[in-house]
Motif scaffolding. Structure first.
Motif, PDB file in Angstrom:
ATOM      1  N   UNK A 148      99.082   2.282 -80.402  1.00 42.50           N
ATOM      2  CA  UNK A 148      97.609   1.763 -80.410  1.00 42.50           C
ATOM      3  C   UNK A 148      97.559   0.185 -80.500  1.00 42.50           C
ATOM      4  N   UNK A 149      98.581  -0.374 -81.201  1.00 44.08           N
ATOM      5  CA  UNK A 149      98.779  -2.166 -81.193  1.00 44.08           C
ATOM      6  C   UNK A 149      99.148  -2.498 -79.711  1.00 44.08           C
ATOM      7  N   UNK A 150      99.878  -1.838 -79.041  1.00 46.93           N
ATOM      8  CA  UNK A 150     100.397  -2.109 -77.560  1.00 46.93           C
ATOM      9  C   UNK A 150      99.120  -2.123 -76.923  1.00 46.93           C
ATOM     10  N   UNK A 151      98.193  -0.951 -77.026  1.00 38.40           N
ATOM     11  CA  UNK A 151      97.092  -0.889 -76.165  1.00 38.40           C
ATOM     12  C   UNK A 151      95.959  -2.105 -76.559  1.00 38.40           C
ATOM     13  N   UNK A 152      96.157  -2.396 -77.937  1.00 39.58           N
ATOM     14  CA  UNK A 152      95.116  -3.569 -78.177  1.00 39.58           C
ATOM     15  C   UNK A 152      95.777  -4.946 -77.771  1.00 39.58           C
ATOM     16  N   UNK A 153      96.992  -5.086 -77.529  1.00 40.70           N
ATOM     17  CA  UNK A 153      97.459  -6.263 -76.945  1.00 40.70           C
ATOM     18  C   UNK A 153      97.257  -6.350 -75.468  1.00 40.70           C
ATOM     19  N   UNK A 154      97.289  -5.257 -74.788  1.00 41.53           N
ATOM     20  CA  UNK A 154      96.918  -5.233 -73.257  1.00 41.53           C
ATOM     21  C   UNK A 154      95.536  -5.274 -72.936  1.00 41.53           C
ATOM     22  N   UNK A 155      94.762  -4.768 -73.972  1.00 43.31           N
ATOM     23  CA  UNK A 155      93.090  -5.054 -73.865  1.00 43.31           C
ATOM     24  C   UNK A 155      92.996  -6.690 -74.048  1.00 43.31           C
ATOM     25  N   UNK A 156      93.851  -7.386 -74.784  1.00 44.81           N
ATOM     26  CA  UNK A 156      93.512  -8.447 -75.020  1.00 44.81           C
ATOM     27  C   UNK A 156      93.788  -9.400 -73.828  1.00 44.81           C
ATOM     28  N   UNK A 157      95.005  -9.233 -73.005  1.00 41.87           N
ATOM     29  CA  UNK A 157      95.459  -9.638 -72.115  1.00 41.87           C
ATOM     30  C   UNK A 157      94.375  -9.468 -71.069  1.00 41.87           C
ATOM     31  N   UNK A 158      93.971  -8.120 -70.789  1.00 44.62           N
ATOM     32  CA  UNK A 158      93.025  -7.633 -69.771  1.00 44.62           C
ATOM     33  C   UNK A 158      91.693  -8.559 -69.569  1.00 44.62           C
ATOM     34  N   UNK A 159      91.153  -8.631 -71.153  1.00 44.53           N
ATOM     35  CA  UNK A 159      90.058  -9.488 -71.321  1.00 44.53           C
ATOM     36  C   UNK A 159      89.918 -10.856 -71.088  1.00 44.53           C
ATOM     37  N   UNK A 160      91.291 -11.304 -71.514  1.00 44.62           N
ATOM     38  CA  UNK A 160      91.287 -12.685 -71.025  1.00 44.62           C
ATOM     39  C   UNK A 160      91.357 -13.097 -69.660  1.00 44.62           C
ATOM     40  N   UNK A 161      92.309 -12.257 -68.974  1.00 47.20           N
ATOM     41  CA  UNK A 161      92.067 -12.487 -67.579  1.00 47.20           C
ATOM     42  C   UNK A 161      90.868 -12.221 -66.788  1.00 47.20           C
ATOM     43  N   UNK A 162      90.254 -11.131 -67.258  1.00 46.64           N
ATOM     44  CA  UNK A 162      89.002 -10.826 -66.654  1.00 46.64           C
ATOM     45  C   UNK A 162      87.875 -12.153 -66.811  1.00 46.64           C
ATOM     46  N   UNK A 163      87.856 -12.792 -68.057  1.00 50.85           N
ATOM     47  CA  UNK A 163      87.124 -13.800 -68.455  1.00 50.85           C
ATOM     48  C   UNK A 163      87.386 -15.056 -67.429  1.00 50.85           C
ATOM     49  N   UNK A 164      88.726 -15.048 -66.771  1.00 49.03           N
ATOM     50  CA  UNK A 164      89.044 -16.042 -65.966  1.00 49.03           C
ATOM     51  C   UNK A 164      88.130 -15.808 -64.490  1.00 49.03           C
ATOM     52  N   UNK A 165      88.221 -14.589 -64.139  1.00 48.99           N
ATOM     53  CA  UNK A 165      87.804 -14.317 -62.769  1.00 48.99           C
ATOM     54  C   UNK A 165      86.492 -14.910 -62.237  1.00 48.99           C
ATOM     55  N   UNK A 166      85.399 -15.266 -63.045  1.00 49.26           N
ATOM     56  CA  UNK A 166      84.174 -15.445 -62.559  1.00 49.26           C
ATOM     57  C   UNK A 166      84.237 -17.134 -62.237  1.00 49.26           C
ATOM     58  N   UNK A 167      85.319 -17.558 -62.695  1.00 55.00           N
ATOM     59  CA  UNK A 167      85.497 -19.113 -62.274  1.00 55.00           C
ATOM     60  C   UNK A 167      84.630 -20.242 -62.767  1.00 55.00           C
ATOM     61  N   UNK A 168      84.239 -19.805 -64.005  1.00 55.30           N
ATOM     62  CA  UNK A 168      83.170 -20.828 -64.450  1.00 55.30           C
ATOM     63  C   UNK A 168      83.812 -21.770 -65.321  1.00 55.30           C
ATOM     64  N   UNK A 169      83.334 -22.908 -65.986  1.00 53.43           N
ATOM     65  CA  UNK A 169      84.045 -23.572 -66.845  1.00 53.43           C
ATOM     66  C   UNK A 169      84.726 -23.201 -67.922  1.00 53.43           C
ATOM     67  N   UNK A 170      84.196 -22.225 -68.695  1.00 53.61           N
ATOM     68  CA  UNK A 170      85.037 -21.519 -69.601  1.00 53.61           C
ATOM     69  C   UNK A 170      86.233 -20.870 -69.181  1.00 53.61           C
ATOM     70  N   UNK A 171      86.088 -20.072 -67.933  1.00 51.40           N
ATOM     71  CA  UNK A 171      87.292 -19.475 -67.413  1.00 51.40           C
ATOM     72  C   UNK A 171      88.391 -20.452 -67.132  1.00 51.40           C
ATOM     73  N   UNK A 172      88.048 -21.324 -66.468  1.00 61.08           N
ATOM     74  CA  UNK A 172      88.975 -22.383 -66.240  1.00 61.08           C
ATOM     75  C   UNK A 172      89.756 -22.912 -67.207  1.00 61.08           C
ATOM     76  N   UNK A 173      88.883 -23.635 -68.216  1.00 61.59           N
ATOM     77  CA  UNK A 173      89.498 -24.243 -69.480  1.00 61.59           C
ATOM     78  C   UNK A 173      90.352 -23.527 -70.302  1.00 61.59           C
ATOM     79  N   UNK A 174      89.324 -22.191 -70.717  1.00 58.34           N
ATOM     80  CA  UNK A 174      90.178 -21.176 -71.263  1.00 58.34           C
ATOM     81  C   UNK A 174      91.572 -20.804 -70.913  1.00 58.34           C
ATOM     82  N   UNK A 175      91.557 -20.581 -69.563  1.00 54.98           N
ATOM     83  CA  UNK A 175      92.866 -20.192 -69.023  1.00 54.98           C
ATOM     84  C   UNK A 175      93.990 -21.413 -69.233  1.00 54.98           C
TER      85      UNK A 175
END
Lengths: 426, 259
Positions: free
Chosen positions: A129-156
């Motif tokens: 479960x912890x590994x799944x949770x870690x992967x979820x965070x990675x997926x969510x973070x990278x997904x947030x980058x995709x729209x290429x808005x200001x928060x995407x870019x600066x968050x990344x």
């Protein structure tokens, strides 16, 4: 478990099942003996499976229209929102779906903490479960980058820069992650590829998570081992299926409310501004579900130590089955642990709150205290508490506490059964 | 049922706490009635049409709307000009097309499928013409600012004389609602600046309201469908949950455990 004795009724079924025992699996899943006293906190496992499938399906459709190119990404998202049939719906379900996914996973994790579901013999389920949770965070973070808005870019930029804190090889790792000397097109395309890959890794781990669960069976609110199948259990279908379905529908009402009436409230307005490497937003804030860890990161003055603290905050959970020394699982029978549990919940909420605030003055002080408490809870309170706490008496079976006042009712039920059996014998 | 209610309350309060953390530094925005808010919110058609007029006559000189096409103006849920009207609107703009069979680029009147013509060729040109400040593209502006429609409405009406302790450079103006109170756009609206074709009196407030409604539509062109669909979805889900609830009760009545 009676799986091995299962034989399909039809000849074709038997022929097929001898070669690939899918029907045995289906039979195992429907008959799977589940504790009958599971409360609604247990329905979030099913809800999470639903969330994962929703994210994969909506993501697949989005991927058909999205273009991973720094010059086109933002425009392609606007194209989805404006011109693709129901593109706005698909995207809002996907974006809010991520938040709903995290909401459900946090409830799922905190349920586990309350009822001690991570304890022996369920450590592997917990660690998966912890590994799944870690992967979820990675997926969510990278997904947030995709729209290429200001928060995407600066968050990344902020998050990938964390790796540069690693001594000697940090800079190299960051450059390697970026595929260049700053967050740019190579970063976007690789994040896109990984964002597409990770959900399927999660899906595989979810299968293992459920497989591992089906070996010892579910924990239950009383936190005791029960005989399976027995008076204390019900078959998964239809009992748990219908209950999960009901809970899922209630969850969907909340979900639908966000999607249709406040689809952007959980996001940040700056992400509707196209990424601009020359303009830094006033506050760089991650999505709400990462805020507690962001607060921990910023509460440590040293960058490397901050990164270590942040990752430890998650990894410490993997050691939880051994940090918690108490033999009693459920907080119901642990009066002191119950109080510390709720303090931890409040502590994490406070961390989430200060994570969204500027790291200065009073906010920083609160963040530091809350961070310290987070680690104290796991490293000091839990091990000590398990050895010193005086726990309440534990029931021998689920039926005992539930049916304490209606022993007669059970007896008369048994009597009916016996009479029926006698009748059928003729 | 009580347990479920508790869980729902907890979920909602967690989300509200988290949201609150985003809206902690709220400014008091000017209040006005928006028809597009609420569960059944719709755009005011006439206001959208007037808003488009404000955009073309006031804003379009500096602000682009690159994600909008002329056809959007005729689509349901928007200003809903007739197709004929929009063809006329589009034809009044020139766009670069080509290359033709001779390999030459050429200018032609815009068609329904063309994107809104931009006032400047690129961001640098727009900066050069506006004292170094980039007039932001307005396609999604209403979603790209905290406070959304209320913020834009307030900003348009928020010009004022600066307090004594604030010194302003040339080409910089004081605005109560701007981040840092300094803005490089001069007050764009004044009473009777334009003459509305539907005869509405063009007060500052009226124009601010119309253009903001128009910008909200351009940022969320499917808002009306979203509200309508959302209502149906939620009613459907509620009815289904009631049915499933009683099904569950019936099934669980076979065992002596409450659900």
């Amino acid at each position: 478990m009676s799986d091995n004795n299962y034989t399909p009724n039809s000849k074709i079924g038997k022929w097929f099942n001898d070669r690939l025992p899918l029907l045995t699996l289906a039979n195992h899943l429907t008959d799977y003996p589940t504790p009958k006293n599971l409360n609604y906190w247990w329905t979030f496992g099913g809800i999470l499976t639903f969330c994962l499938i929703t994210q994969i399906i909506t993501g697949l459709v989005l991927a058909m229209h999205y273009i991973a190119d720094t010059k086109l990404a933002f425009a392609s998202v606007e194209h989805i929102m404006r011109d693709v049939n129901y593109g706005w719906l698909i995207r809002y379900v996907h974006a809010n779906g991520a938040s709903m996914f995290f909401l459900a996973v946090y409830i799922h994790i905190f349920r586990s903490l309350f009822y001690g579901s991570y304890k022996s013999p369920r450590e592997i389920i917990w660690i998966l479960g912890i590994i799944i949770y870690l992967l979820m965070m990675a997926a969510a973070f990278m997904g947030y980058v995709l729209p290429w808005g200001q928060m995407s870019y600066w968050g990344a930029t902020v998050i990938t820069n964390l790796f540069s804190a690693i001594p000697f090889i940090g800079e190299g790792i960051t450059t390697w992650l970026w595929g260049g000397y700053s967050v740019d097109n190579p970063t976007l395309t690789r994040f896109y590829a990984l964002h597409y890959l990770i959900p399927f890794l999660i899906l595989g781990l979810v299968v293992l998570h459920i497989w591992a669960l089906h070996v010892p069976g579910n924990n239950n609110p009383a936190g005791i081992e029960i005989k399976k199948p027995s008076n204390d259990t019900v078959p998964f279908h239809p009992y748990i299926v219908v209950k999960d379905a009901f809970a899922l529908l209630l969850f969907l009402i909340v979900f639908a409310f966000f999607v249709f009436y406040t689809p952007n409230i959980l996001g940040h307005a700056d992400n509707y501004i196209e990424a601009n490497p020359l303009v830094t937003p006033a506050h760089i804030v991650p999505e709400w579900y990462l805020l507690p860890f962001y607060a921990i990161l910023r509460s440590v003055p040293d960058k490397l130590m901050g990164v270590i603290a942040m990752f430890s905050a998650i990894l410490i959970l993997a050691a939880l089955p051994w940090l918690d020394t108490s033999k009693v699982r459920s907080a119901i029978f642990r009066p002191l642990y119950k109080q510390f549990y709720w303090i931890l919940v409040i502590d994490v909420l406070i961390l989430g709150y200060v994570g969204a605030m500027p790291a200065e003055g009073l906010y920083l002080l609160i963040a530091r205290i809350a961070t310290a408490y987070y680690f104290i809870h796991f490293l000091i309170i839990l091990p000590v508490l398990g050895l010193t706490e005086k726990t309440n008496p534990i029931p021998l079976s689920i039926s005992e506490p539930v049916l304490a006042g209606s022993a007669m009712a059970t007896k008369s039920l048994e009597k009916d059964k016996i009479e029926n059996n006698l009748k059928s014998l003729g | 049922m009580k347990k479920i209610a508790n869980i729902l309350i907890l979920i909602i309060s967690i989300l509200l706490i988290q949201n609150h953390s985003f809206s902690a530094e709220t400014h008091k925005f000017l209040k006005t009635e928006w028809t597009f808010k609420g569960l059944f919110g719709k755009y005011d058609r006439a206001s959208l049409q007037r808003g488009y007029q404000v955009y073309t006559e006031v804003c379009a000189a500096c602000h682009s709307m690159q994600y909008l096409s002329y056809r959007n103006l005729a689509e349901p849920g928007g200003p809903e000009f007739s197709e004929q009207e929009v063809k006329v609107i589009a034809a009044s703009f020139e766009v670069l097309d080509g290359p033709n069979s001779d390999g030459e680029m050429f200018m032609r009147p815009a068609k329904l499928s063309d994107k809104f013509v931009m006032p400047y060729d690129n961001v640098e040109a727009s900066k050069a013409a506006n004292g170094g400040a980039y007039p932001p593209d307005m396609s999604v502006l209403a979603k790209a600012r905290k406070g959304g429609a209320d913020y834009i409405y307030s900003l348009l009406l928020g010009y004022d004389d600066p307090p004594a302790d604030i010194k302003l450079d040339d080409g910089v103006y004081y605005n109560k609602y701007m981040y840092g109170n300094k803005i490089k756009m001069s007050a764009p609206l004044s009473d009777d600046l334009i003459e509305y074709s539907d005869g509405t009196k063009a007060t500052k407030e009226q124009m601010a309201k119309d253009i903001t409604t128009f910008l909200m539509w351009s940022a969320e062109p499917h808002l009306e469908t979203r509200h309508k669909t959302g209502f149906r979805v939620i009613v459907y889900l509620i009815i289904l949950s009631i049915l499933v609830y009683f099904t569950m009760k019936k099934i669980w009545s076979r065992v002596e455990t409450k659900v």
